[in-house]
Design an enzyme around this catalytic site. Structure first.
Site, PDB file in Angstrom:
ATOM      1  N   HIS A 294       0.817  -1.465   0.189  1.00 23.45           N
ATOM      2  CA  HIS A 294      -0.262   0.138  -0.206  1.00 23.45           C
ATOM      3  C   HIS A 294       1.363   1.541   0.142  1.00 23.45           C
ATOM      4  O   HIS A 294       1.931   0.858   1.078  1.00 23.45           O
ATOM      5  CB  HIS A 294      -0.661  -0.092   0.987  1.00 23.45           C
ATOM      6  CG  HIS A 294      -2.126   0.986   1.641  1.00 23.45           C
ATOM      7  ND1 HIS A 294      -3.025   1.137   0.895  1.00 23.45           N
ATOM      8  CD2 HIS A 294      -1.516   2.454   1.739  1.00 23.45           C
ATOM      9  CE1 HIS A 294      -3.554   2.497   1.287  1.00 23.45           C
ATOM     10  NE2 HIS A 294      -2.793   3.247   1.812  1.00 23.45           N
ATOM     11  N   HIS A 337      -0.125   2.395  11.625  1.00 24.18           N
ATOM     12  CA  HIS A 337       1.160   3.329  11.623  1.00 24.18           C
ATOM     13  C   HIS A 337       0.644   4.370  12.851  1.00 24.18           C
ATOM     14  O   HIS A 337       0.382   4.641  13.422  1.00 24.18           O
ATOM     15  CB  HIS A 337       1.069   3.986  10.244  1.00 24.18           C
ATOM     16  CG  HIS A 337      -0.205   4.767   9.496  1.00 24.18           C
ATOM     17  ND1 HIS A 337      -1.624   3.767   9.104  1.00 24.18           N
ATOM     18  CD2 HIS A 337      -0.674   6.268   9.573  1.00 24.18           C
ATOM     19  CE1 HIS A 337      -2.320   5.188   9.282  1.00 24.18           C
ATOM     20  NE2 HIS A 337      -2.186   6.062   9.133  1.00 24.18           N
ATOM     21  N   GLU A 343      -2.506  14.093  11.548  1.00 23.33           N
ATOM     22  CA  GLU A 343      -3.934  14.055  10.300  1.00 23.33           C
ATOM     23  C   GLU A 343      -5.470  13.636  10.463  1.00 23.33           C
ATOM     24  O   GLU A 343      -5.646  13.764  11.492  1.00 23.33           O
ATOM     25  CB  GLU A 343      -3.758  12.330   9.872  1.00 23.33           C
ATOM     26  CG  GLU A 343      -2.192  11.798   9.174  1.00 23.33           C
ATOM     27  CD  GLU A 343      -2.727  10.434   9.034  1.00 23.33           C
ATOM     28  OE1 GLU A 343      -2.809   9.506   9.157  1.00 23.33           O
ATOM     29  OE2 GLU A 343      -1.158  10.029   8.094  1.00 23.33           O
ATOM     30  N   TYR A 352     -15.062   4.661   3.596  1.00 20.94           N
ATOM     31  CA  TYR A 352     -13.963   5.691   3.985  1.00 20.94           C
ATOM     32  C   TYR A 352     -13.100   3.327   3.954  1.00 20.94           C
ATOM     33  O   TYR A 352     -12.851   3.194   5.002  1.00 20.94           O
ATOM     34  CB  TYR A 352     -12.619   6.246   5.402  1.00 20.94           C
ATOM     35  CG  TYR A 352     -11.322   5.734   4.958  1.00 20.94           C
ATOM     36  CD1 TYR A 352     -10.491   5.991   4.195  1.00 20.94           C
ATOM     37  CD2 TYR A 352     -10.971   5.311   6.280  1.00 20.94           C
ATOM     38  CE1 TYR A 352      -8.781   5.980   4.017  1.00 20.94           C
ATOM     39  CE2 TYR A 352      -9.807   5.706   6.342  1.00 20.94           C
ATOM     40  CZ  TYR A 352      -8.813   5.910   4.935  1.00 20.94           C
ATOM     41  OH  TYR A 352      -7.200   6.162   5.008  1.00 20.94           O
ATOM     42  N   HIS A 367      -5.887  11.839  14.092  1.00 17.50           N
ATOM     43  CA  HIS A 367      -4.522  11.579  14.711  1.00 17.50           C
ATOM     44  C   HIS A 367      -3.525  11.691  14.788  1.00 17.50           C
ATOM     45  O   HIS A 367      -3.113  12.531  13.077  1.00 17.50           O
ATOM     46  CB  HIS A 367      -5.163   9.907  13.573  1.00 17.50           C
ATOM     47  CG  HIS A 367      -5.554   8.891  14.127  1.00 17.50           C
ATOM     48  ND1 HIS A 367      -6.335   9.128  12.752  1.00 17.50           N
ATOM     49  CD2 HIS A 367      -6.160   8.754  14.599  1.00 17.50           C
ATOM     50  CE1 HIS A 367      -7.724   8.274  13.044  1.00 17.50           C
ATOM     51  NE2 HIS A 367      -7.639   7.612  14.032  1.00 17.50           N
ATOM     52  N   HIS A 373      -2.514   4.080  14.452  1.00 17.15           N
ATOM     53  CA  HIS A 373      -3.738   4.462  13.907  1.00 17.15           C
ATOM     54  C   HIS A 373      -4.020   3.633  13.168  1.00 17.15           C
ATOM     55  O   HIS A 373      -2.558   3.045  12.757  1.00 17.15           O
ATOM     56  CB  HIS A 373      -4.736   5.854  14.225  1.00 17.15           C
ATOM     57  CG  HIS A 373      -3.855   6.517  12.790  1.00 17.15           C
ATOM     58  ND1 HIS A 373      -2.540   7.030  12.929  1.00 17.15           N
ATOM     59  CD2 HIS A 373      -3.462   7.012  11.071  1.00 17.15           C
ATOM     60  CE1 HIS A 373      -2.242   7.731  12.300  1.00 17.15           C
ATOM     61  NE2 HIS A 373      -2.748   7.808  11.107  1.00 17.15           N
TER      62      HIS A 373
END
Length: 439
Positions: A294, A337, A343, A352, A367, A373
């Site tokens: 990703h 991560h 963010e 989402y 976050h 998160h």
């Protein structure tokens, strides 16, 4: 020529172009920016969005030719606004927890709330007078602005409608903006918002720092992400109506108001590269992995406001639009991560992929720097066992405002009723599944 949402607009294409437009033939001077007498009895006025000595490639300014200059205004008085705060100083102390908000409430029936009074700061950092940082706000309104305009001297505004179209009248012309589109208003430019669909809701980024620009493409090459030609600036248009205007001005982290004798939307012609623009996110050229893993969310950056540290943004505006997922042997949602960058996310429509249930259109999440998160337990289980055929994520649009500075939530965010106190529970069932011996 008054603004009318039923009129088919004409636009000029390109981001940061040297535009030129006149609503009346002969109103735009040729060869000189400020002739001894401007055409048709107009006044010449310069608006500079950068320092005079900024490098030519970064310098932004426009010349306006208007029926009355902006100096024709009354004195300002303080304007009370409960929920629009500025910078880190407007926040409250909060622990380093992940935060999520349910859809922010719409105006109550029988109330009359326009765009200005419907604004509320959710999180912010930095300081407007230092020209550092940004704020993320929401708006919820049910009344069009009439003889009223907003000017933000603290920063440029990025409007992200989530419910209901907007008719944004600016000094340089009119922009029609629907959910799925965005509009960028330069610092210091007057505008007002009409609501052709009635009750509306959305998000706003108030950028105190360097003006937004398109990100560099680097190894991507000359094509990809957002194309400059898909950003649309208005053509010249002016109001030809009598009557005074209330001007609400954001200045030094506070709001002020005055009553001036005429409309601020009296620009008959203009030229330059400082202009409001709109952009349809459906035109974003998504780039992703076609092998495995990703990619970082930076691959989805539409606009960036750089800081004094190269590659570390004051603010990035990032979108997660419809796209194909094809990676092999890959956990396709975002991994778990912790980031240096903070963010703030919002959802315009759909779902989402990392939070299919609890994250709703009109809501938000935060976050902050080094706050862990990632996908909720259900999304992790589904993605870990899914058949990895090509799959299109469709009917979805999420966005992220990413900043190098920690976001400070406001009292409205923490105590306004939309905060989800159970957010952290979405990870509680992630059990320790470690196998001491290889299978």
């Amino acid at each position: 020529m008054t603004a009318d949402s039923s009129v088919q607009r004409r636009y000029q294409s390109g981001f940061g172009n040297q535009y030129a437009s006149e609503a009346v033939p002969g109103s735009l001077p040729q060869g000189r920016n400020s002739p001894q007498q401007a055409p048709l009895g107009l006044y010449a006025e310069l608006v500079s969005g950068t320092a005079f000595t900024a490098p030519r490639a970064e310098n932004r300014r426009s010349w306006l030719y208007r029926r009355q200059p902006s100096v024709v205004s009354g004195g300002y008085q303080p304007y009370a606004h409960t929920h629009w705060t500025s910078g880190a100083a407007g926040g409250v102390v909060t622990p380093p927890d992940p935060l999520r908000w349910n859809p922010f409430p719409l105006p109550t029936e029988g109330s009359s709330v326009d765009f200005v009074d419907g604004l509320a700061t959710v999180v912010a950092n930095g300081e407007p007078d230092a020209q550092v940082g940004m704020a993320a706000l929401v708006y919820a309104a049910n009344t069009s602005m009439q003889q009223r305009a907003l000017v933000n001297a603290d920063g440029e505004l990025l409007l992200i409608p989530q419910q209901g179209r907007l008719v944004v009248t600016t000094e340089l012309g009119v922009l029609d903006v629907a959910p799925g589109e965005i509009v960028l208003i330069p610092r210091g430019m007057a505008f007002k918002v009409g609501l052709p669909d009635g009750t509306s809701r959305g998000y706003v980024c108030e950028n105190y720092g360097a003006p937004f620009r398109l990100p560099e493409l680097g190894p991507i090459g000359s094509n990809g992400l957002a194309n400059a030609r898909d950003f649309l600036a208005p053509v010249a248009s002016f109001e030809d109506t009598a009557g005074s205007y209330e001007i609400v001005k954001k200045y030094g982290g506070r709001l002020w108001r005055n009553q001036q004798p005429g409309t601020p939307f009296n620009v008959v012609a203009w030229h330059g590269n400082l202009a409001p623009v709109k952009y349809d996110t459906a035109n974003f050229m998504v780039i992703g992995s076609i092998s495995f893993d990703h990619p970082d969310p930076s691959i989805f950056t539409v606009l960036t406001s750089p800081s004094d540290t190269p590659g570390t943004a004051n603010c990035d505006f990032v979108i997660f639009p419809p796209r194909w997922m094809v990676a092999e042997d890959t956990f396709r949602p975002p991994w778990y991560h912790r980031n240096l960058m903070s963010e703030f996310m919002g959802l315009v429509t759909g779902q989402y992929d990392a939070k299919p249930e609890g994250f709703k259109p009109g809501g938000a999440s935060l976050h902050n720097c080094m706050v862990p998160h990632g996908p909720d337990a259900d999304a992790f289980d589904k993605a870990s066992h899914a058949t990895l055929a090509p799959h299109k994520l469709d009917n979805t649009l999420a966005f992220m405002l990413e900043s190098r500075y920690r976001f400070i939530p406001t009292a409205f965010a923490m105590h306004g009723g939309a905060l989800d106190p159970t957010y952290a529970n979405c990870w509680s069932s992630l059990a320790d599944t470690f196998l001491k011996a290889p299978v």
